[in-house]
Structure formats: C-alpha cells, structure tokens
Design a protein around this motif. Structure first.
Motif, mmCIF file in Angstrom:
data_model
loop_
_atom_site.group_PDB
_atom_site.id
_atom_site.type_symbol
_atom_site.label_atom_id
_atom_site.label_comp_id
_atom_site.label_asym_id
_atom_site.label_seq_id
_atom_site.Cartn_x
_atom_site.Cartn_y
_atom_site.Cartn_z
ATOM 1 N N ASP A 194 0.810 -1.212 0.000
ATOM 2 C CA ASP A 194 0.000 0.000 0.000
ATOM 3 C C ASP A 194 0.857 1.283 0.000
ATOM 4 O O ASP A 194 1.724 1.455 0.863
ATOM 5 C CB ASP A 194 -0.875 -0.043 1.263
ATOM 6 N N ASP A 217 -5.064 12.183 7.347
ATOM 7 C CA ASP A 217 -5.954 11.100 6.949
ATOM 8 C C ASP A 217 -5.546 9.814 7.676
ATOM 9 O O ASP A 217 -4.520 9.218 7.364
ATOM 10 C CB ASP A 217 -5.834 10.924 5.430
ATOM 11 N N PHE A 218 -6.384 9.403 8.662
ATOM 12 C CA PHE A 218 -6.007 8.287 9.515
ATOM 13 C C PHE A 218 -6.027 6.936 8.807
ATOM 14 O O PHE A 218 -5.687 5.927 9.395
ATOM 15 C CB PHE A 218 -6.895 8.234 10.764
ATOM 16 N N SER A 219 -6.471 6.910 7.542
ATOM 17 C CA SER A 219 -6.470 5.610 6.862
ATOM 18 C C SER A 219 -5.132 5.354 6.175
ATOM 19 O O SER A 219 -4.966 4.346 5.518
ATOM 20 C CB SER A 219 -7.609 5.561 5.842
ATOM 21 N N ASP A 220 -4.164 6.249 6.363
ATOM 22 C CA ASP A 220 -2.878 6.025 5.720
ATOM 23 C C ASP A 220 -2.222 4.781 6.339
ATOM 24 O O ASP A 220 -2.484 4.446 7.497
ATOM 25 C CB ASP A 220 -2.036 7.314 5.842
ATOM 26 N N PRO A 221 -1.390 4.051 5.578
ATOM 27 C CA PRO A 221 -0.923 2.737 6.023
ATOM 28 C C PRO A 221 -0.200 2.758 7.372
ATOM 29 O O PRO A 221 -0.387 1.851 8.180
ATOM 30 C CB PRO A 221 0.043 2.302 4.925
ATOM 31 N N THR A 236 -0.543 4.925 9.954
ATOM 32 C CA THR A 236 -1.497 5.133 11.050
ATOM 33 C C THR A 236 -2.331 3.872 11.260
ATOM 34 O O THR A 236 -2.496 3.415 12.391
ATOM 35 C CB THR A 236 -2.432 6.311 10.731
ATOM 36 N N ALA A 237 -2.831 3.312 10.152
ATOM 37 C CA ALA A 237 -3.688 2.129 10.278
ATOM 38 C C ALA A 237 -2.920 0.992 10.940
ATOM 39 O O ALA A 237 -3.439 0.343 11.862
ATOM 40 C CB ALA A 237 -4.188 1.708 8.907
ATOM 41 N N GLU A 272 -3.501 -0.711 14.986
ATOM 42 C CA GLU A 272 -3.786 -2.117 15.294
ATOM 43 C C GLU A 272 -2.914 -2.624 16.430
ATOM 44 O O GLU A 272 -3.227 -3.632 17.051
ATOM 45 C CB GLU A 272 -3.546 -2.972 14.052
#
Ligand SMILES: Nc1ncnc2c1ncn2[C@@H]1O[C@H](COP(=O)(O)OP(=O)(O)O)[C@@H](O)[C@H]1O
Ligand SMILES: [Mg+2]
Length: 486
Positions: free
Chosen positions: A239, A284-288, A290-291, A295
């Motif tokens: 990603d 943007d918290f969906s960036d790899p 941050t994501a 977890e």
C-alpha cells in the motif's frame, strides 16, 4: 561503588548488578550490570574508584574463556534485551494533561500513539510528557522532524526543574533525559538507527529497574525511511509504496514496551512506555502507517485538525480517542477518589449527548431544546473550554497534578447534577428553575468560579488544591439548595 554481596568464585548471570555509579543528583543509581547472556564465576571483584567506560571493572570466567566486565557493553539495537517475565502493568503513566489522565490514561509500560496532521500538537504533547510525566527516566527520539524542534528541547529542558519524590532541591529535568537527535536533513537511513537506538537505551535503563518513557517523534518519518530502503532493495511494494513488512516492523518496535521483571539479582521490575507520534499526510487516519500503528497500540490519542484550528489544545478528539487500560487502572484511580469512575462516566456521557444535541440545534435552533438538554449543552461547553483545553505555554496549565484533575471533575459533575435537579424538580415556588435564570442569577458567580479552577498553580500543595476544589463543590450544592428554597 561496587555491590557488597559479591565473592570471588560466585556464580553470576546476565543482569546481575555488580555496582552503581552516581550519575547525578536525580539519577543516583546508574547500575552496572553483567551483560545479558554472560554466565560464569567471578574471578576478580570490582573495586571502588574512578573508571572510564573501557576499563575493566571485574573479570568473569565463562565456559568460553575470560570476560572483562566494563562500565559499558555492546548490544545489537535490533535485538530486544532479555527479561525474565512480562508483567501486567497496573500503575498509570501520569502525563499532567487533563484530557489524557482523566479520559484516556495509559500505564507505565503501555503503548500509545498520537496521530495528527501537521500543526495539531503532536510535538507539544510529546514534549509535555517528557517534561512532566511520572517516569524515572525519559528517552526522547526526534526522528526526521524539524531541527529547530530539537534545538528548542535543548533550550527548554535544562531550564525546567523537578524534585525527587516532591522534596529536596529543585533539579533540572535534563538530568533524567536522554535525547536521540535525528533531524529531517540527516540521511534517511539514520531514522531507522535512531528509533532502534532509542528503544535499546530505554531497555538498558529498564533493566536497572526504572520506569522509562520513550517518545518517538515521529514514527511516520521512520516508516518513510523503511519505504525508501525497501525501494532500493527492489522489494515488492505494498500500500502506497510502503514495504509489506511495515506492520510487523512497527509491531516489533512497540512490543519492546511493557512492564517486566528484569534479569539478574537483586530482584527488580522496570517498564518502558512508548509514545509514538504519527503524522499521516493531510491528517488522513487511513494512511498505512497510522492504520498499522492503531492495530498495535493500546492507547490512541487522536488529534483533530478542526480543534487545532479553533485553538482548542491539546486537540485530542474525544470522539475517536480510546484507551484499553481503563479496566486495569480503575482501581488506582478509585483509590484516589472513590467516585472517580462516576465522574469519568458522567463527563464522557455529557460529551456524547452534546454531539447529538448539536445536530438538533443546527437543524431547529436552541429554543427547541428542553431545559435539561440546555443544561447538558452548558456543561459540555464548560468541560470543553475549562477542562479539556490546557495551554501548554501557561504557567498554571503547563501541567496538571492528578489531584487537581480529579477535583475539577468533581466540581463539574456537582454543577451538572445540581443543574439537572434544578431544572427538573419543583422548587418551593412550585416550578422548576430554567437554565437562563440559573446562568443570569446565582449561577453566574458559581460559573465564574468554575472557569477559574484552572488557574490553581500546579505547585500548590496537594492538600490545599483538594481543599479549594472541595469547598467549591460544596458552595455549588449550597447555592442551588438556597435558590431552590427561595
Ligand atoms: N497544548 C498546547 N497548548 C498551546 N498551544 C499548543 C498546544 N499544542 C500545540 N499548540 C500550538 O500548536 C503549534 C503546533 O504544534 P506542534 O506540536 O508543533 O504540532 P505537530 O508536531 O503536530 O506538527 C504549536 O506551536 C503551538 O502553538
Ligand atoms: Mg511535530
């Protein structure tokens, strides 16, 4: 100073303490340990004296020959230093930031992430933690961020002071701080080195039985370095070009946190808390990165661009942040105030209710709300303005002792309970009060006092802070009772 209980011929293992060095007035016991993995019998005893880090202190006879024990030893930074056992952490990492201590606490040994766009206050929070958190020792890694931030740290930290257990002379916090400096203009691969150096230093101090807090600002810069290195190695990108092993690399790093029983004698426990700043592009918290980080970590302090734009600092968004340590810490906090859990729940509920009410207000206007809903909105405003906001650059709010945080929660909850009661129950004149009446009459003075709570200085003795806030909570109850009986 050598340890006194040593004898020639005695079996020693990695982690055994053979002496201590008085590092400075704040860090008095820098322990000299047998290197992890070494095992054998003592051939010579350490003696007191002046040594440099390469001189031999004592000799251990191992199965592979003689091993010289020195003040310093080598350790490969990518390999976690061993410990006997991982323990469940039960003590909080007190940050001195009200929103974090009250609503999203972490433990000594916990893992936290602070994701936020540029300018949201990640660096401010990391620095506030290094300055005021309740850890014995701080490792601050500036990783690929602006150089003048590191310069600021070098300028500010020596001027700040602390006391040992709240007594004795004021000592500079620099005495307990380790800085690993790596700025944006340095080679990208060095970011990898600085993160691993930081965590290995933390493990070294943990092995002495210390509670270490490690700040990494920012792990996104490190991930970018991983991307670049993996690109050069012609690995298959995943990603957004990040390597496919990004998640496991991050996990390996955060897994080195935790509370442990250290190897060797005497018995001791130590902990590492990791606080990692993450800077997703554009917030943007969906960036790899941050994501993947979310977890792994147990505590998540999500910073919000809108709050930062409104100058609501620290811009921790109460709708997305969370802490997985609430349960293990509740005993500690209830020990401080038996009603702590109730206060916390009330405050969280008010903030949630406010979210729904704001939608209604935007659709049909404030007049359509019931009086108890107006009370909720008013108290939500107080919570946001007076409790959650905390100006890191002010003398009164640079840090907030836990006792003040709890006292403020108590006052706010008392005010909320009284407002709700006053607008729903009949007074002696046969009608409930309205919020407009409360705010313009007897309540005005109380509200003013509530907004002034934050001006209590953090260095005021704890008993005095508690007494001041308790008395205010009492005055609120009395004020409402008098108004209801008029
Ligand atoms: N707790 C705070 N109190 C007051 N101002 C703050 C606070 N946190 C951040 N700020 C303001 O926001 C600016 C940017 O913060 P910074 O920590 O450098 O952001 P980031 O590291 O996320 O880019 C700071 O220079 C400061 O003016
Ligand atoms: Mg920053």
């Amino acid at each position: 100073m050598p340890s006194t209980n040593l004898e020639i011929g005695q079996q020693v293992f990695g982690g055994d303490v053979v002496g201590v060095v008085n590092e400075n007035a704040l860090f008095t016991d820098h322990k000299i340990m047998i290197e992890p993995g070494v095992q054998g019998t003592l051939k010579t005893l350490p003696v007191a004296g002046n040594f440099n880090v390469t001189e031999t202190l004592c000799v251990v006879e191992t199965s592979k020959g003689e091993r010289n024990i020195r003040l310093a030893h080598f350790w490969p930074v990518r390999r976690p230093r061993p410990c006997l056992e991982k323990l469940q952490a039960t003590q909080p990492l007190l940050t001195g930031q009200r929103v974090l201590d009250a609503l999203y606490p972490s433990t000594l040994g916990g893992t936290c992430a602070i994701p936020g766009a540029f300018g949201c206050g990640k660096t401010c929070i990391s620095q506030a933690l290094s300055k005021y958190s309740n850890s014995d020792c701080v490792v601050y890694v500036g990783c690929g961020e602006r150089g003048n931030e590191m310069a600021e740290v070098l300028e500010e930290f020596p001027a700040l002071t602390t006391q040992v257990n709240g007594e004795g002379p004021e000592l500079s916090i620099m005495l307990r701080t380790c800085l690993v400096a790596n700025t944006s203009n340095m080679p990208v691969a060095a970011r990898e080195a600085s993160i691993y150096t930081g965590i290995t230093l933390s493990e070294y101090f943990r092995d002495m039985g210390k509670d270490v807090a490690m700040m990494a600002d920012s792990t996104s810069r490190w991930a970018e370095a991983l991307r670049e290195i993996s690109g050069r190695l012609a690995e298959m990108p995943a990603d957004q070009g990040f390597p496919a092993h990004l998640g496991s690399k991050l996990a390996q790093f955060y897994e080195r946190a935790g509370k442990v029983t250290c190897c060797g004698s005497p018995d001791r426990n130590g902990s590492i808390s990791i606080v990692g700043a993450v800077s997703p592009p554009g917030g943007d918290f969906s960036d790899p990165v941050t994501a993947a980080t979310l977890e792994i970590v147990q505590v998540f302090w999500g910073l919000d661009k809108k709050l930062a734009q409104r100058k609501h600092f620290p811009s921790v968004n109460w709708n997305i942040s969370h802490s997985a340590y609430d349960k293990v810490l509740i005993d500690y906090f209830n020990g401080q105030d038996a009603d702590f859990a109730t206060y916390k729940k009330t405050i969280k509920t008010i903030l949630q209710l406010e979210n729904d009410l704001i939608e209604i207000v935007q659709l049909v206007g404030k007049d359509s709300l019931g009086e108890d809903q107006k009370a909720t909105l008013k108290v939500a405003d107080i919570i946001k303005e007076e409790f959650l906001q905390q100006n890191a650059f002010s003398l009164y709010d640079c840090t907030c002792p836990l006792i003040k945080t709890i006292g403020m929660m108590k006052v706010i909850c008392a005010f909320y309970d009284q407002c709700k009661k006053a607008v729903t129950e009949n007074t002696s004149s046969g009608k409930p009060l309205t919020m407009a009446y409360i705010e313009s009459n007897f309540g005005a003075k109380l509200i003013k006092e509530i907004t002034e709570m934050k001006f209590i200085m953090p260095n005021v003795p704890e008993a005095e802070i508690a007494a001041q806030l308790d008395s205010l909570a009492g005055r609120i109850v009395d004020g409402f009772r008098a108004a209801m009986n008029e």
